[in-house]
Motif scaffolding. Structure first.
Motif, PDB file in Angstrom:
ATOM      1  N   HIS A  74       0.849  -1.188   0.000  1.00 28.27           N
ATOM      2  CA  HIS A  74       0.000   0.000   0.000  1.00 28.27           C
ATOM      3  C   HIS A  74       0.886   1.240   0.000  1.00 28.27           C
ATOM      4  O   HIS A  74       1.718   1.424   0.888  1.00 28.27           O
ATOM      5  CB  HIS A  74      -0.932   0.043   1.207  1.00 28.27           C
ATOM      6  CG  HIS A  74      -1.698   1.324   1.287  1.00 28.27           C
ATOM      7  ND1 HIS A  74      -2.618   1.687   0.339  1.00 28.27           N
ATOM      8  CD2 HIS A  74      -1.618   2.365   2.170  1.00 28.27           C
ATOM      9  CE1 HIS A  74      -3.093   2.883   0.633  1.00 28.27           C
ATOM     10  NE2 HIS A  74      -2.515   3.310   1.735  1.00 28.27           N
ATOM     11  N   VAL A  75       0.690   2.093  -0.986  1.00 24.17           N
ATOM     12  CA  VAL A  75       1.476   3.318  -1.120  1.00 24.17           C
ATOM     13  C   VAL A  75       0.718   4.468  -0.458  1.00 24.17           C
ATOM     14  O   VAL A  75      -0.348   4.859  -0.915  1.00 24.17           O
ATOM     15  CB  VAL A  75       1.735   3.640  -2.606  1.00 24.17           C
ATOM     16  CG1 VAL A  75       2.549   4.920  -2.738  1.00 24.17           C
ATOM     17  CG2 VAL A  75       2.450   2.478  -3.284  1.00 24.17           C
ATOM     18  N   LEU A 127       5.857 -10.111  -4.210  1.00 24.19           N
ATOM     19  CA  LEU A 127       5.252  -8.784  -4.217  1.00 24.19           C
ATOM     20  C   LEU A 127       4.375  -8.645  -5.460  1.00 24.19           C
ATOM     21  O   LEU A 127       4.880  -8.652  -6.584  1.00 24.19           O
ATOM     22  CB  LEU A 127       6.327  -7.709  -4.205  1.00 24.19           C
ATOM     23  CG  LEU A 127       5.864  -6.263  -4.056  1.00 24.19           C
ATOM     24  CD1 LEU A 127       5.160  -6.065  -2.716  1.00 24.19           C
ATOM     25  CD2 LEU A 127       7.041  -5.297  -4.179  1.00 24.19           C
ATOM     26  N   VAL A 128       3.066  -8.521  -5.265  1.00 25.38           N
ATOM     27  CA  VAL A 128       2.138  -8.511  -6.392  1.00 25.38           C
ATOM     28  C   VAL A 128       2.084  -7.133  -7.044  1.00 25.38           C
ATOM     29  O   VAL A 128       2.409  -6.114  -6.425  1.00 25.38           O
ATOM     30  CB  VAL A 128       0.719  -8.926  -5.947  1.00 25.38           C
ATOM     31  CG1 VAL A 128       0.750 -10.282  -5.253  1.00 25.38           C
ATOM     32  CG2 VAL A 128       0.094  -7.879  -5.040  1.00 25.38           C
ATOM     33  N   GLU A 129       1.660  -7.105  -8.294  1.00 29.15           N
ATOM     34  CA  GLU A 129       1.469  -5.858  -9.032  1.00 29.15           C
ATOM     35  C   GLU A 129      -0.015  -5.501  -8.942  1.00 29.15           C
ATOM     36  O   GLU A 129      -0.860  -6.133  -9.581  1.00 29.15           O
ATOM     37  CB  GLU A 129       1.891  -6.033 -10.488  1.00 29.15           C
ATOM     38  CG  GLU A 129       1.855  -4.768 -11.313  1.00 29.15           C
ATOM     39  CD  GLU A 129       2.992  -3.805 -10.989  1.00 29.15           C
ATOM     40  OE1 GLU A 129       2.863  -2.616 -11.344  1.00 29.15           O
ATOM     41  OE2 GLU A 129       3.994  -4.244 -10.393  1.00 29.15           O
ATOM     42  N   LEU A 130      -0.347  -4.513  -8.145  1.00 30.54           N
ATOM     43  CA  LEU A 130      -1.738  -4.126  -7.940  1.00 30.54           C
ATOM     44  C   LEU A 130      -2.297  -3.397  -9.154  1.00 30.54           C
ATOM     45  O   LEU A 130      -1.549  -2.820  -9.946  1.00 30.54           O
ATOM     46  CB  LEU A 130      -1.865  -3.254  -6.700  1.00 30.54           C
ATOM     47  CG  LEU A 130      -1.492  -3.923  -5.372  1.00 30.54           C
ATOM     48  CD1 LEU A 130      -1.399  -2.886  -4.259  1.00 30.54           C
ATOM     49  CD2 LEU A 130      -2.499  -5.016  -4.998  1.00 30.54           C
ATOM     50  N   THR A 131      -3.611  -3.394  -9.273  1.00 27.85           N
ATOM     51  CA  THR A 131      -4.264  -2.731 -10.404  1.00 27.85           C
ATOM     52  C   THR A 131      -4.199  -1.210 -10.263  1.00 27.85           C
ATOM     53  O   THR A 131      -3.955  -0.496 -11.235  1.00 27.85           O
ATOM     54  CB  THR A 131      -5.731  -3.179 -10.506  1.00 27.85           C
ATOM     55  OG1 THR A 131      -5.766  -4.609 -10.599  1.00 27.85           O
ATOM     56  CG2 THR A 131      -6.390  -2.579 -11.735  1.00 27.85           C
ATOM     57  N   ARG A 132      -4.438  -0.703  -9.052  1.00 32.08           N
ATOM     58  CA  ARG A 132      -4.397   0.742  -8.801  1.00 32.08           C
ATOM     59  C   ARG A 132      -3.434   0.977  -7.632  1.00 32.08           C
ATOM     60  O   ARG A 132      -3.842   1.226  -6.502  1.00 32.08           O
ATOM     61  CB  ARG A 132      -5.802   1.262  -8.464  1.00 32.08           C
ATOM     62  CG  ARG A 132      -6.848   0.956  -9.523  1.00 32.08           C
ATOM     63  CD  ARG A 132      -8.225   1.533  -9.171  1.00 32.08           C
ATOM     64  NE  ARG A 132      -8.666   1.146  -7.847  1.00 32.08           N
ATOM     65  CZ  ARG A 132      -9.243  -0.018  -7.563  1.00 32.08           C
ATOM     66  NH1 ARG A 132      -9.432  -0.919  -8.511  1.00 32.08           N
ATOM     67  NH2 ARG A 132      -9.637  -0.296  -6.338  1.00 32.08           N
ATOM     68  N   LYS A 133      -2.157   0.916  -7.942  1.00 30.95           N
ATOM     69  CA  LYS A 133      -1.141   0.782  -6.895  1.00 30.95           C
ATOM     70  C   LYS A 133      -0.951   2.024  -6.034  1.00 30.95           C
ATOM     71  O   LYS A 133      -0.437   1.930  -4.923  1.00 30.95           O
ATOM     72  CB  LYS A 133       0.186   0.336  -7.500  1.00 30.95           C
ATOM     73  CG  LYS A 133       0.839   1.323  -8.428  1.00 30.95           C
ATOM     74  CD  LYS A 133       2.035   0.670  -9.143  1.00 30.95           C
ATOM     75  CE  LYS A 133       2.953  -0.008  -8.165  1.00 30.95           C
ATOM     76  NZ  LYS A 133       3.998  -0.798  -8.852  1.00 30.95           N
ATOM     77  N   ASP A 134      -1.348   3.208  -6.497  1.00 31.21           N
ATOM     78  CA  ASP A 134      -1.149   4.388  -5.653  1.00 31.21           C
ATOM     79  C   ASP A 134      -2.463   5.091  -5.310  1.00 31.21           C
ATOM     80  O   ASP A 134      -2.492   6.291  -5.105  1.00 31.21           O
ATOM     81  CB  ASP A 134      -0.150   5.360  -6.274  1.00 31.21           C
ATOM     82  CG  ASP A 134      -0.568   5.856  -7.655  1.00 31.21           C
ATOM     83  OD1 ASP A 134      -1.653   5.453  -8.122  1.00 31.21           O
ATOM     84  OD2 ASP A 134       0.179   6.644  -8.254  1.00 31.21           O
ATOM     85  N   GLU A 135      -3.528   4.322  -5.204  1.00 31.45           N
ATOM     86  CA  GLU A 135      -4.826   4.891  -4.824  1.00 31.45           C
ATOM     87  C   GLU A 135      -4.915   5.074  -3.310  1.00 31.45           C
ATOM     88  O   GLU A 135      -4.488   4.207  -2.546  1.00 31.45           O
ATOM     89  CB  GLU A 135      -5.951   3.973  -5.300  1.00 31.45           C
ATOM     90  CG  GLU A 135      -7.344   4.515  -5.062  1.00 31.45           C
ATOM     91  CD  GLU A 135      -8.406   3.596  -5.668  1.00 31.45           C
ATOM     92  OE1 GLU A 135      -8.869   2.676  -4.971  1.00 31.45           O
ATOM     93  OE2 GLU A 135      -8.727   3.784  -6.842  1.00 31.45           O
ATOM     94  N   SER A 138      -0.606   4.202  10.162  1.00 30.72           N
ATOM     95  CA  SER A 138      -1.927   4.837  10.239  1.00 30.72           C
ATOM     96  C   SER A 138      -2.839   4.320   9.130  1.00 30.72           C
ATOM     97  O   SER A 138      -4.000   3.957   9.382  1.00 30.72           O
ATOM     98  CB  SER A 138      -1.783   6.358  10.141  1.00 30.72           C
ATOM     99  OG  SER A 138      -0.986   6.709   9.024  1.00 30.72           O
ATOM    100  N   CYS A 139      -2.317   4.260   7.911  1.00 30.65           N
ATOM    101  CA  CYS A 139      -3.096   3.705   6.792  1.00 30.65           C
ATOM    102  C   CYS A 139      -3.378   2.229   7.014  1.00 30.65           C
ATOM    103  O   CYS A 139      -4.491   1.747   6.760  1.00 30.65           O
ATOM    104  CB  CYS A 139      -2.342   3.895   5.479  1.00 30.65           C
ATOM    105  SG  CYS A 139      -2.064   5.608   5.012  1.00 30.65           S
ATOM    106  N   LEU A 140      -2.372   1.504   7.486  1.00 26.41           N
ATOM    107  CA  LEU A 140      -2.551   0.071   7.731  1.00 26.41           C
ATOM    108  C   LEU A 140      -3.549  -0.169   8.861  1.00 26.41           C
ATOM    109  O   LEU A 140      -4.305  -1.145   8.828  1.00 26.41           O
ATOM    110  CB  LEU A 140      -1.198  -0.570   8.065  1.00 26.41           C
ATOM    111  CG  LEU A 140      -0.160  -0.561   6.938  1.00 26.41           C
ATOM    112  CD1 LEU A 140       1.160  -1.152   7.435  1.00 26.41           C
ATOM    113  CD2 LEU A 140      -0.658  -1.336   5.727  1.00 26.41           C
ATOM    114  N   MET A 141      -3.575   0.709   9.847  1.00 28.73           N
ATOM    115  CA  MET A 141      -4.549   0.610  10.932  1.00 28.73           C
ATOM    116  C   MET A 141      -5.968   0.746  10.387  1.00 28.73           C
ATOM    117  O   MET A 141      -6.879  -0.011  10.760  1.00 28.73           O
ATOM    118  CB  MET A 141      -4.280   1.695  11.974  1.00 28.73           C
ATOM    119  CG  MET A 141      -5.291   1.773  13.092  1.00 28.73           C
ATOM    120  SD  MET A 141      -4.814   2.984  14.371  1.00 28.73           S
ATOM    121  CE  MET A 141      -4.846   4.513  13.416  1.00 28.73           C
TER     122      MET A 141
END
Length: 246
Positions: A130-131, A167-175, A216-219
């Motif tokens: 998660h970015v 490490l997977v390649e996400l569809t919307r990696k910086d959302e 914080s985002c991960l929480m």
């Protein structure tokens, strides 16, 4: 190299293992690390809510705790960006300026200051990265996908070196995940929907863990995952990188 370890207040209170992992990792990488015991909140919650004028005490305390270090390292892009952009003190502005110029997010410090691009650790799981917005758009830890520019990612560069980590390649990696500090309180419904959308991207790639540089985002994502009774877990990137052997 004398390092001051800056641990966000919510990490200290709710996720102490992240602070410990950061401390241990920096030591393993050869740093002389000190944790100033008098540190408290950097003032970001007040500033984000429109009360930056109330953070003078936080600023003075931060300067008192972190002056004199060669570098200040923190496992949170958002807190680092706040200090870089907002730390001022009219009585000791020279010290404030020195701190603003020497505070680094953890992966930024490892890649840019220590010049380490490979960590010999092991984490045998499928992981989605998660970015976080502040790290990407404020600290430039990774490239924004809307720009026609070469891709780079300091956190992913380190994760790619970890053995057995897929490490997977996400569809919307910086959302955005929708956390947004106090945004998740004032706009709860929107925040939750954004988090649910973010999780769907990870779910569609069947990850075991969601990692990132901001707890914080991960929480925020972890709360949604638990309410959905999902098998996916969250883990801070420091905890993965700390699989490095002495």
């Amino acid at each position: 190299m004398k390092i001051g370890l800056f641990i966000p207040c919510y990490v200290d209170q709710f996720y102490p293992k992240v602070g410990i992992a950061t401390y241990e990792l920096l030591q393993k990488l050869g740093c002389d690390v000190e944790f100033p015991m008098g540190q408290t909140c950097c003032g970001q919650p007040m500033a984000n809510s429109g009360y930056a004028h109330l953070t003078k005490g936080c600023d003075a305390n931060f300067i008192a705790n972190f002056s004199g270090f060669d570098y200040i390292v923190c496992p949170s892009g958002s807190c680092v960006l706040h200090v870089k952009d907002h730390l001022h003190d009219e009585k000791q502005e020279e010290k404030a300026t020195a701190i603003r110029n020497t505070v680094y997010e953890l992966t930024e410090f490892i890649t840019d200051v220590l010049k380490i691009d490979h960590i010999d650790g092991r984490f045998p799981y499928k992981v989605g990265m998660h970015v976080s917005c502040h790290g990407q758009r404020g600290l430039k830890l990774s490239q924004m996908t809307e720009l026609n520019a070469p891709f780079f990612s300091k956190p992913e560069q380190l994760l790619h070196s970890i053995k057995d980590l897929n490490l997977v390649e996400l569809t919307r990696k910086d959302e955005c995940c929708g956390f947004g500090g106090t945004f998740c309180v004032t706009e709860e419904a929107v925040s939750v929907k954004m988090g649910q959308d973010r999780i769907k991207d990870h779910e569609s790639h069947d990850v075991d863990y969601i990692t990132g540089g901001d707890m914080s985002c991960l929480m925020h994502l972890d709360g949604i995952l638990k309410r959905q009774k999902s098998r996916i877990k969250t883990i801070h990137i420091a905890e993965i990188l700390n699989s490095l052997e002495n």
